[in-house]
Write a protein that holds these residues in place. Structure first.
Motif, mmCIF file in Angstrom:
data_model
loop_
_atom_site.group_PDB
_atom_site.id
_atom_site.type_symbol
_atom_site.label_atom_id
_atom_site.label_comp_id
_atom_site.label_asym_id
_atom_site.label_seq_id
_atom_site.Cartn_x
_atom_site.Cartn_y
_atom_site.Cartn_z
ATOM 1 N N ASN A 204 0.824 -1.206 0.000
ATOM 2 C CA ASN A 204 0.000 0.000 0.000
ATOM 3 C C ASN A 204 0.863 1.263 0.000
ATOM 4 O OD1 ASN A 204 -2.433 -1.353 -0.097
ATOM 5 N ND2 ASN A 204 -2.691 -1.377 2.126
ATOM 6 N N THR A 205 1.958 1.232 0.753
ATOM 7 C CA THR A 205 2.878 2.369 0.780
ATOM 8 C C THR A 205 3.454 2.612 -0.605
ATOM 9 O OG1 THR A 205 3.448 1.909 3.088
ATOM 10 C CG2 THR A 205 4.963 3.306 1.843
ATOM 11 N N LEU A 206 3.886 1.547 -1.265
ATOM 12 C CA LEU A 206 4.445 1.691 -2.606
ATOM 13 C C LEU A 206 3.399 2.204 -3.592
ATOM 14 C CD1 LEU A 206 6.686 -1.496 -2.859
ATOM 15 C CD2 LEU A 206 7.421 0.873 -2.649
ATOM 16 N N LEU A 207 2.159 1.760 -3.455
ATOM 17 C CA LEU A 207 1.093 2.245 -4.328
ATOM 18 C C LEU A 207 0.840 3.742 -4.102
ATOM 19 C CD1 LEU A 207 -1.433 -0.732 -4.159
ATOM 20 C CD2 LEU A 207 -0.048 -0.036 -6.128
ATOM 21 N N LYS A 208 0.909 4.167 -2.846
ATOM 22 C CA LYS A 208 0.741 5.589 -2.551
ATOM 23 C C LYS A 208 1.878 6.405 -3.151
ATOM 24 C CE LYS A 208 -1.870 4.994 1.722
ATOM 25 N NZ LYS A 208 -1.838 5.078 3.179
ATOM 26 N N VAL A 209 3.110 5.890 -3.056
ATOM 27 C CA VAL A 209 4.256 6.579 -3.642
ATOM 28 C C VAL A 209 4.094 6.675 -5.157
ATOM 29 C CG1 VAL A 209 6.750 6.423 -4.063
ATOM 30 C CG2 VAL A 209 5.850 6.017 -1.778
ATOM 31 N N ALA A 210 3.625 5.605 -5.781
ATOM 32 C CA ALA A 210 3.408 5.617 -7.232
ATOM 33 C C ALA A 210 2.332 6.628 -7.603
ATOM 34 C CB ALA A 210 3.023 4.223 -7.720
ATOM 35 N N ASP A 211 1.246 6.675 -6.815
ATOM 36 C CA ASP A 211 0.191 7.657 -7.075
ATOM 37 C C ASP A 211 0.729 9.079 -6.941
ATOM 38 O OD1 ASP A 211 -1.716 5.753 -7.616
ATOM 39 O OD2 ASP A 211 -2.602 5.795 -5.606
ATOM 40 N N TYR A 212 1.528 9.294 -5.911
ATOM 41 C CA TYR A 212 2.130 10.611 -5.713
ATOM 42 C C TYR A 212 3.022 10.965 -6.896
ATOM 43 C CZ TYR A 212 5.154 14.268 -3.952
ATOM 44 O OH TYR A 212 5.863 15.433 -3.813
ATOM 45 N N SER A 213 3.821 10.003 -7.337
ATOM 46 C CA SER A 213 4.717 10.227 -8.466
ATOM 47 C C SER A 213 3.930 10.578 -9.720
ATOM 48 C CB SER A 213 5.573 8.984 -8.699
ATOM 49 O OG SER A 213 6.428 9.160 -9.794
ATOM 50 N N ASN A 214 2.832 9.857 -9.968
ATOM 51 C CA ASN A 214 1.993 10.149 -11.136
ATOM 52 C C ASN A 214 1.364 11.531 -11.032
ATOM 53 O OD1 ASN A 214 2.460 7.790 -12.518
ATOM 54 N ND2 ASN A 214 0.730 6.725 -11.609
ATOM 55 N N THR A 215 0.885 11.884 -9.852
ATOM 56 C CA THR A 215 0.284 13.200 -9.645
ATOM 57 C C THR A 215 1.314 14.292 -9.897
ATOM 58 O OG1 THR A 215 -1.222 12.264 -8.000
ATOM 59 C CG2 THR A 215 -0.934 14.650 -7.973
ATOM 60 N N GLU A 216 2.522 14.062 -9.400
ATOM 61 C CA GLU A 216 3.594 15.036 -9.587
ATOM 62 C C GLU A 216 3.934 15.193 -11.073
ATOM 63 O OE1 GLU A 216 8.232 15.208 -8.356
ATOM 64 O OE2 GLU A 216 6.850 14.637 -6.770
ATOM 65 N N LYS A 217 3.976 14.088 -11.796
ATOM 66 C CA LYS A 217 4.261 14.145 -13.235
ATOM 67 C C LYS A 217 3.164 14.887 -13.985
ATOM 68 C CE LYS A 217 6.818 9.838 -13.568
ATOM 69 N NZ LYS A 217 6.776 8.475 -14.074
ATOM 70 N N MET A 218 1.915 14.625 -13.632
ATOM 71 C CA MET A 218 0.793 15.290 -14.304
ATOM 72 C C MET A 218 0.821 16.798 -14.034
ATOM 73 S SD MET A 218 -0.857 13.164 -16.124
ATOM 74 C CE MET A 218 -2.382 14.023 -16.429
ATOM 75 N N THR A 219 1.126 17.184 -12.813
ATOM 76 C CA THR A 219 1.206 18.601 -12.465
ATOM 77 C C THR A 219 2.308 19.275 -13.266
ATOM 78 O OG1 THR A 219 0.413 18.143 -10.232
ATOM 79 C CG2 THR A 219 1.549 20.235 -10.562
ATOM 80 N N LEU A 220 3.463 18.647 -13.336
ATOM 81 C CA LEU A 220 4.578 19.197 -14.098
ATOM 82 C C LEU A 220 4.216 19.291 -15.578
ATOM 83 C CD1 LEU A 220 7.495 20.201 -14.211
ATOM 84 C CD2 LEU A 220 8.199 17.818 -14.503
ATOM 85 N N SER A 221 3.571 18.266 -16.102
ATOM 86 C CA SER A 221 3.167 18.270 -17.503
ATOM 87 C C SER A 221 2.194 19.414 -17.794
ATOM 88 C CB SER A 221 2.533 16.931 -17.850
ATOM 89 O OG SER A 221 2.094 16.926 -19.183
ATOM 90 N N ARG A 222 1.229 19.620 -16.917
ATOM 91 C CA ARG A 222 0.269 20.718 -17.107
ATOM 92 C C ARG A 222 0.975 22.070 -17.075
ATOM 93 N NH1 ARG A 222 -3.307 18.091 -12.960
ATOM 94 N NH2 ARG A 222 -4.442 16.545 -14.157
ATOM 95 N N ARG A 223 1.892 22.229 -16.136
ATOM 96 C CA ARG A 223 2.626 23.496 -16.041
ATOM 97 C C ARG A 223 3.462 23.746 -17.290
ATOM 98 N NH1 ARG A 223 4.620 23.050 -9.773
ATOM 99 N NH2 ARG A 223 2.593 23.501 -8.854
ATOM 100 N N LEU A 224 4.131 22.704 -17.776
ATOM 101 C CA LEU A 224 4.932 22.866 -18.986
ATOM 102 C C LEU A 224 4.060 23.156 -20.201
ATOM 103 C CD1 LEU A 224 7.661 20.122 -18.490
ATOM 104 C CD2 LEU A 224 7.955 22.592 -18.423
ATOM 105 N N ASN A 225 2.896 22.527 -20.297
ATOM 106 C CA ASN A 225 1.977 22.817 -21.401
ATOM 107 C C ASN A 225 1.518 24.274 -21.352
ATOM 108 O OD1 ASN A 225 2.109 20.261 -22.494
ATOM 109 N ND2 ASN A 225 0.305 19.524 -21.420
ATOM 110 N N LEU A 226 1.158 24.752 -20.159
ATOM 111 C CA LEU A 226 0.738 26.140 -20.005
ATOM 112 C C LEU A 226 1.879 27.083 -20.387
ATOM 113 C CD1 LEU A 226 -1.355 28.230 -19.104
ATOM 114 C CD2 LEU A 226 -0.457 27.971 -16.775
ATOM 115 N N LEU A 227 3.079 26.764 -19.932
ATOM 116 C CA LEU A 227 4.239 27.586 -20.244
ATOM 117 C C LEU A 227 4.487 27.610 -21.754
ATOM 118 C CD1 LEU A 227 6.483 29.248 -18.907
ATOM 119 C CD2 LEU A 227 7.876 27.188 -18.906
#
Length: 172
Positions: A80-103
């Protein structure tokens, strides 16, 4: 965790399935080069890819990270901990992707504004000179950000982050 051992284990699992690196890369949606780097112990896959690989090969995440098969399955809490870390990693990637698209969109708009002013011959007239300068500055900033993001420098930062997360997971 021994990256070389994990890499050899990944290679063994792939060969057991009779797959080439290219076929596996298509299944996982990554490049051939990424699969090669994993199998040679140069890099480790992102956590979300580790989970996908474990499911595909029908092995536990712990077995993948340790680089060997085990009889006992990973504890539910650790998984469960690893799944949470993976979810966090995916969320972080999506946020970065959105910011780069906006930029990127802002950079394109700034370039269009500058081109419009330049075509009209207004780049050195009063307030339009400031707007043209700001637009060019924004375009340059977008180019530099894009260059940094696609360079090995960002890859090194990402690797450092993964090592830090790996230490946190091991200490739990």
């Amino acid at each position: 965790m021994d990256q070389k051992k994990t890499g050899l284990f990944l290679k063994k699992l792939r060969k057991e399935r009779g797959l080439t690196q290219e076929q596996l890369s298509e299944i996982l949606g990554v490049s051939n080069r990424s699969v090669s780097r994993w199998e040679n112990g140069v890099t480790m896959p992102d956590f979300d890819i580790v989970i996908e690989i474990a499911n595909y090969y029908d092995v536990s995440i712990e077995e993948l990270l340790d680089g060997e098969r085990k009889n006992d399955m990973i504890e539910k809490k650790t998984q469960n901990t690893l799944l949470k870390v993976a979810d966090y990693s995916n969320t972080e990637k999506m946020t970065l992707s959105r910011r780069l698209n906006l930029l990127f969109i802002l950079g394109v708009l700034a370039f269009i504004i500058y081109m419009f002013l330049d075509i009209r011959g207004l780049t050195s007239v009063g307030i339009y000179e400031n707007i043209a300068g700001f637009s060019l500055g924004l375009v340059l900033g977008v180019l530099l950000t894009g260059t940094l993001y696609t360079s090995r420098y960002i890859t090194k930062l990402r690797s450092a982050k993964q090592r830090l997360i790996g230490k946190i997971v091991r200490n739990s």
